[in-house]
Motif scaffolding. Sequence first.
Motif, PDB file in Angstrom:
ATOM      1  N   GLY A 218     -38.962  55.544  76.765  1.00 55.14           N
ATOM      2  CA  GLY A 218     -37.716  54.814  76.526  1.00 55.14           C
ATOM      3  C   GLY A 218     -36.894  54.685  77.784  1.00 55.14           C
ATOM      4  O   GLY A 218     -36.343  53.609  78.084  1.00 55.14           O
ATOM      5  N   ALA A 219     -36.810  55.755  78.572  1.00 58.14           N
ATOM      6  CA  ALA A 219     -36.057  55.711  79.831  1.00 58.14           C
ATOM      7  C   ALA A 219     -36.718  54.757  80.820  1.00 58.14           C
ATOM      8  O   ALA A 219     -36.035  54.022  81.540  1.00 58.14           O
ATOM      9  CB  ALA A 219     -35.944  57.114  80.413  1.00 58.14           C
TER      10      ALA A 219
ATOM     11  N   ARG B 200     -38.506  52.092  80.058  1.00 60.52           N
ATOM     12  CA  ARG B 200     -38.254  50.718  79.606  1.00 60.52           C
ATOM     13  C   ARG B 200     -36.841  50.271  79.946  1.00 60.52           C
ATOM     14  O   ARG B 200     -36.581  49.081  80.117  1.00 60.52           O
ATOM     15  CB  ARG B 200     -38.506  50.595  78.103  1.00 60.52           C
ATOM     16  CG  ARG B 200     -39.973  50.517  77.726  1.00 60.52           C
ATOM     17  CD  ARG B 200     -40.170  50.131  76.262  1.00 60.52           C
ATOM     18  NE  ARG B 200     -39.622  51.130  75.359  1.00 60.52           N
ATOM     19  CZ  ARG B 200     -40.296  52.178  74.904  1.00 60.52           C
ATOM     20  NH1 ARG B 200     -41.553  52.363  75.258  1.00 60.52           N
ATOM     21  NH2 ARG B 200     -39.718  53.040  74.079  1.00 60.52           N
ATOM     22  N   ALA B 201     -35.912  51.214  80.043  1.00 61.31           N
ATOM     23  CA  ALA B 201     -34.519  50.881  80.347  1.00 61.31           C
ATOM     24  C   ALA B 201     -34.294  50.548  81.816  1.00 61.31           C
ATOM     25  O   ALA B 201     -33.245  50.000  82.171  1.00 61.31           O
ATOM     26  CB  ALA B 201     -33.607  52.039  79.932  1.00 61.31           C
TER      27      ALA B 201
ATOM     28  N   THR C 286     -34.355  48.489  85.151  1.00 63.73           N
ATOM     29  CA  THR C 286     -34.405  47.062  85.449  1.00 63.73           C
ATOM     30  C   THR C 286     -35.587  46.772  86.367  1.00 63.73           C
ATOM     31  O   THR C 286     -36.136  47.681  87.014  1.00 63.73           O
ATOM     32  CB  THR C 286     -33.111  46.604  86.136  1.00 63.73           C
ATOM     33  OG1 THR C 286     -33.030  47.230  87.432  1.00 63.73           O
ATOM     34  CG2 THR C 286     -31.880  46.945  85.306  1.00 63.73           C
TER      35      THR C 286
END
Length: 198
Positions: free
Chosen positions: A15-16, A18-19, A21
């Motif tokens: 999740g981190a 994917r966050a 940029t």
Amino acid sequence: MAEQEKHVLRTRVLGARRALTARQRATAAEELRGHVLELAQELRDGPVCAYLPVGTEPGSVAVLDGLRAAGRSVLLPVVPPRPGPLDWAAYTGPGSLGPGPLGLREPVTPRLGPAAVRTAVLVLVPALAVDRSGRRLGRGGGYYDRTLGAVPPGVPVVALLHDGELLDEVPADPHDRPVTGVVLPTPGTVATGNNGRP
């Protein structure tokens, strides 16, 4: 219990990642490239076993091309048809890659066999997280755990990570193979407490 803890940590790290940029990933990849090339300069002549990152994994094709430009031969993993140690084949540039299993790209050059990892002077491995004792959290396929036992003593086994993925503790099982260090965008190469071999 470790499997449940691993699942929770994998979910958090993915999740981190994917966050991040696209710009953050590109900056991290360029910093990792520089650190890996510095690390490789300190080693004797010989091939580097590396990997081709997919998705948000740290690293880049530029790492592989930089190693080749510095005179290193680069070997990439080839996933075997059945679970077992990874096979290896030479990376000779982007044109030497073709589709492989599990959504990966892999070399289309001749297979060198699992024992090729024994010729490496540096082994770069993917990881979701590593702790300060060298325990590595992978994606759960077990291919690297089946492979790293063949790495000769004294050969660095190094995971490429994003900043924040070197942790105080990572859940591990007895069969999990540790790494000897990590490379992060900042501060660069960090040795882990695993001063032996995987």
